[in-house]
Design an enzyme around this catalytic site. Structure first.
Site, short mmCIF file in Angstrom:
data_model
loop_
_atom_site.label_atom_id
_atom_site.label_comp_id
_atom_site.label_asym_id
_atom_site.label_seq_id
_atom_site.Cartn_x
_atom_site.Cartn_y
_atom_site.Cartn_z
N ARG A 84 30.07 36.57 47.98
CA ARG A 84 31.18 36.15 47.12
C ARG A 84 31.94 37.38 46.63
O ARG A 84 33.18 37.38 46.58
CB ARG A 84 30.65 35.34 45.94
N PHE A 123 39.74 47.42 46.04
CA PHE A 123 40.48 47.59 44.79
C PHE A 123 39.83 48.73 44.00
O PHE A 123 38.61 48.72 43.81
CB PHE A 123 40.40 46.28 44.01
N GLY A 124 40.63 49.69 43.56
CA GLY A 124 40.09 50.84 42.83
C GLY A 124 40.73 51.04 41.48
O GLY A 124 41.82 51.60 41.39
N SER A 132 36.32 49.41 30.65
CA SER A 132 37.08 48.50 29.80
C SER A 132 38.34 49.17 29.27
O SER A 132 39.38 48.52 29.08
CB SER A 132 36.21 48.02 28.64
N GLU A 363 34.73 43.25 35.72
CA GLU A 363 35.97 42.50 35.51
C GLU A 363 36.09 41.96 34.09
O GLU A 363 36.51 40.81 33.87
CB GLU A 363 36.11 41.40 36.57
#
Length: 396
Positions: A84, A123-124, A132, A363
């Site tokens: 996933r 994605f970097g 955060s 995320e």
């Protein structure tokens, strides 16, 4: 509101579930034990049309809606979080961001081969000192004629050693703080790019995770994504998509915990009866079911907003926060139900527990999402429509 899946979506779920049962379930314990990511999975998913499931057909995708992407993520994570995660990064963070922000030329060059599965995207954003707090990043991109000179590094990058294309973020004007961040499309083969894997992970061991480095890497100006200074907005919109896929995957992990635990409840006996007859075991099973149903509703609510082309930051944040927390709790209860057997890799629940920890961190940690939700309720946070939204899915 229609809570029924379409015939196409039911067929999609069966297709992915059958694939997971046949091609992932029998081998995942060994892949996880060896820390091996089988790249052939990408070829399989491309053949099934799942590398660009919600990307329009004109850009090489399958043209399904965003909740169809959720179904794919659910069923893949039922097999293992690593697979996933691969779709989350390739489709959710990269391809959907290109669909939203890229020029037509960039879509032709990068989005189409990714949606077809001919190329892999990653994605970097995260750096050793910037998670955060995105504005704490140190990577820089300095304009030099027709190029930007990119220097810096990114860490905890999924598909770091596998992906062909990366969307990366760097400061083009650090004096403007987050308004000075820009986004770029970078190719692995360019001089000055390198990567290395991260070993010794708690979970998602079958997934490729690592660091990427830029040393005087020359990025053509045509590979600026959006405009200079739009990088922060692009990153946040990408996270709306990535968080959606993480939330959907968490639903799949709850399903896996529930299916495995129910099976064990019927097999194992204590005190002369199946353990499923014991009320405290039933309580854990009931909590898994409640978490599954509540998480799924939150995910598909966010998906419908995406289908309508509406801003969904608040709803996606809530879905990601709650679904990943429910999944972590379900995995912990699954180990408890299995007792001592849950503490060994003879059963998959110990892997579920290890895997369940990462999604409550990446995320947006659960703490970040808690603050976001409180600020929405208190009126401290309000979202404005983005000037570029994902195209609404055509239901006609």
């Amino acid at each position: 509101m229609d809570f029924n899946f379409s015939e196409e979506q039911n067929m999609l779920r069966k297709t992915v579930r059958d694939y997971v049962d046949k091609e992932i379930m029998p081998y995942i314990a060994e892949w996880d034990r060896k820390g091996n990511f089988p790249e052939k999975i990408f070829d399989d998913l491309a053949e099934l049309g799942l590398m660009g499931v919600c990307i329009p057909e004109e850009y090489g995708g399958s043209g399904m809606d965003y909740n169809s992407l959720a179904i794919v993520c659910e069923e893949l994570e039922r097999g293992d979080t690593a697979f996933r995660t691969a779709v989350s990064v390739h489709t959710g963070l990269n391809s959907m961001t290109l669909l939203q922000w890229a020029t037509e030329e960039q879509k032709q060059k990068y989005l189409i081969p990714q949606a077809k599965g001919d190329k892999i995207g990653a994605f970097g954003l995260t750096e050793p000192g910037a998670g955060s707090d995105v504005a704490a990043m140190q990577s820089t991109a300095v304009k030099d004629g027709d190029y930007y000179i990119l220097n810096g590094q990114k860490t905890w990058i999924s598909l770091s050693d596998i992906a062909d294309h990366f969307i990366v973020f760097a400061y083009t004007d650090k004096s403007k703080k987050h308004h000075g961040i820009s986004a770029f499309i970078v190719e692995r083969t360019w001089e000055g790019f390198s990567s290395q894997p991260i070993k010794g992970k708690l979970g998602i061991r079958a997934g490729n995770t690592g660091e990427i480095f830029f040393e005087n890497l020359r990025v053509p100006k045509e590979n600026l994504l959006g405009k200079e200074g739009e990088g922060f907005k692009i990153a946040m919109s990408a996270l709306d998509n990535g968080r959606f896929t993480v939330a959907a995957g968490a639903v799949g992990q709850i399903m896996a915990c529930l299916e495995t635990s129910v099976k064990y409840c019927h097999e194992r006996e204590t005190f002369g009866k199946p353990i499923g007859k014991h009320q405290l075991v039933q309580q854990m099973i009931a909590n898994m079911e409640a978490g599954l149903q509540m998480s799924r509703l939150l995910v598909y609510r966010a998906g419908e907003l995406k289908n309508e082309g509406k801003r969904n930051t608040r709803e996606t944040s809530l879905a990601k926060w709650q679904a990943t927390e429910f999944a972590n709790k379900a995995a912990n209860d699954a180990v408890q139900i299995h007792g001592a057997y849950g503490f060994s890799d003879e059963y998959p629940v110990e892997r579920f527990l290890r895997n369940s920890k990462a999604p409550v961190i990446y995320e947006g940690t659960s703490q970040i999402h808690t603050i976001m939700q409180a600020e929405y309720v208190l009126g401290y946070r309000k979202d404005k429509p983005l000037n570029k939204m994902l195209p609404a899915w055509n239901k006609k």
